[in-house]
Design a protein around this motif. Structure first.
Motif, mmCIF file in Angstrom:
data_model
loop_
_atom_site.group_PDB
_atom_site.id
_atom_site.type_symbol
_atom_site.label_atom_id
_atom_site.label_comp_id
_atom_site.label_asym_id
_atom_site.label_seq_id
_atom_site.Cartn_x
_atom_site.Cartn_y
_atom_site.Cartn_z
ATOM 1 N N LYS A 77 25.327 65.823 -8.086
ATOM 2 C CA LYS A 77 24.719 67.226 -8.457
ATOM 3 C C LYS A 77 25.890 68.004 -9.265
ATOM 4 O O LYS A 77 25.345 68.662 -10.138
ATOM 5 N N LYS A 78 26.826 67.874 -8.721
ATOM 6 C CA LYS A 78 28.042 68.509 -9.287
ATOM 7 C C LYS A 78 28.108 68.324 -10.962
ATOM 8 O O LYS A 78 28.417 68.927 -11.935
ATOM 9 N N GLY A 79 27.970 66.854 -11.132
ATOM 10 C CA GLY A 79 28.245 66.289 -12.524
ATOM 11 C C GLY A 79 27.003 66.965 -13.450
ATOM 12 O O GLY A 79 27.276 67.213 -14.479
ATOM 13 N N VAL A 80 25.757 67.024 -12.680
ATOM 14 C CA VAL A 80 24.755 67.622 -13.488
ATOM 15 C C VAL A 80 24.866 68.955 -13.730
ATOM 16 O O VAL A 80 24.856 69.430 -15.250
ATOM 17 N N LEU A 81 25.544 69.896 -12.936
ATOM 18 C CA LEU A 81 25.641 71.223 -13.420
ATOM 19 C C LEU A 81 26.860 71.270 -14.320
ATOM 20 O O LEU A 81 26.789 72.152 -15.247
ATOM 21 N N GLU A 82 27.861 70.375 -14.105
ATOM 22 C CA GLU A 82 28.678 70.690 -15.284
ATOM 23 C C GLU A 82 28.565 70.220 -16.715
ATOM 24 O O GLU A 82 28.720 70.698 -17.579
ATOM 25 N N ASP A 83 27.563 69.219 -17.055
ATOM 26 C CA ASP A 83 26.792 68.976 -18.159
ATOM 27 C C ASP A 83 25.976 70.083 -18.667
ATOM 28 O O ASP A 83 25.702 70.058 -19.813
ATOM 29 N N PHE A 84 25.213 70.781 -17.686
ATOM 30 C CA PHE A 84 24.256 71.712 -18.070
ATOM 31 C C PHE A 84 24.759 73.124 -17.891
ATOM 32 O O PHE A 84 23.830 74.056 -17.426
ATOM 33 N N LYS A 85 26.127 73.408 -17.891
ATOM 34 C CA LYS A 85 26.599 74.679 -17.521
ATOM 35 C C LYS A 85 26.235 75.841 -18.450
ATOM 36 O O LYS A 85 26.046 77.218 -17.915
ATOM 37 N N GLU A 86 26.038 75.634 -19.727
ATOM 38 C CA GLU A 86 25.546 76.722 -20.463
ATOM 39 C C GLU A 86 24.190 76.942 -20.597
ATOM 40 O O GLU A 86 23.986 78.243 -20.723
#
Length: 210
Positions: A77-86
């Motif tokens: 989940k953290k990885g997804v948030l990082e890729d979609f942070k903008e």
């Protein structure tokens, strides 16, 4: 296409991203490209933000691997948030694997009427329309084994209240599932529930409702 979907007034959209790493994603989604898919979803969210639209509520769905612990899921989940942070999605949902309406054999499959204790919720709130207009009550019925109507012939409201769907709801409500039903071995209808809501979705249901 993304802009058209947003401007059409869509209420919600869910992207089944499933596996959050290139190797496993492309193995499971034959012919797909991990980075192209990732970029397509990012572009959709970017357009939504540029248009200043609240809807559609955008969900990214991941599938947990059998036996994965909470730490692994949190990292995913953290990885997804990082890729979609903008331009983050409204929600990230991690679901456990299932046997696709009984089409697949899994080690945990249960058979027999005694295992069918909970009503499937699809006949009450879901309807899947094939590209040719045929309607089925379940999004996991890929082969159209349970037709309940045809949009080329019947209005949507009539299909939702059709005799086949009413009979299906009655059967699920009784808890006694006919062994001849195509989805008799589906593991979605043996989940633990609370007030008719599958426990794995109870948090989302309550949050959306309240």
């Amino acid at each position: 296409m993304g802009r058209a979907l947003i401007m059409a007034g869509l209420d919600s959209i869910s992207f089944s991203f499933d596996v959050y790493n290139k190797e496993d994603y492309e193995k499971k989604r034959s012919g797909a490209d991990f980075y192209i898919t990732l970029d397509n979803i990012r572009q959709f969210l970017k357009i939504k933000k540029q248009l200043g639209k609240k809807n559609p509520l955008t969900v990214i769905q991941l599938m947990s691997a059998t036996g994965e612990d909470n730490k692994v899921l949190l990292e995913q989940k953290k990885g997804v948030l990082e890729d979609f942070k903008e331009c983050p999605p409204d929600r990230i949902v991690i679901r456990r694997p299932h046997n696709w309406g009984g089409l697949l054999e899994t080690a945990g499959d249960k058979t027999g009427p005694e295992a069918r204790k909970h009503a499937c919720t699809f006949p009450w709130y879901s309807l899947t329309i094939f590209s040719d207009g045929k309607a089925v009550p379940c999004p996991q019925d890929f082969v159209g084994a349970m037709p309940v109507g045809d949009l080329n012939k019947d209005p949507l409201t009539e299909i939702l209240n059709s005799q086949p769907l009413r009979e299906l709801r009655k059967m699920f409500r009784s808890g006694v599932i006919n062994e001849k039903l195509p989805c008799f071995k589906c593991d979605r209808i043996i989940r633990n529930t609370f007030m008719g809501i599958p426990l794995e979705y109870a948090g989302v249901f309550l949050r959306d409702s309240l």
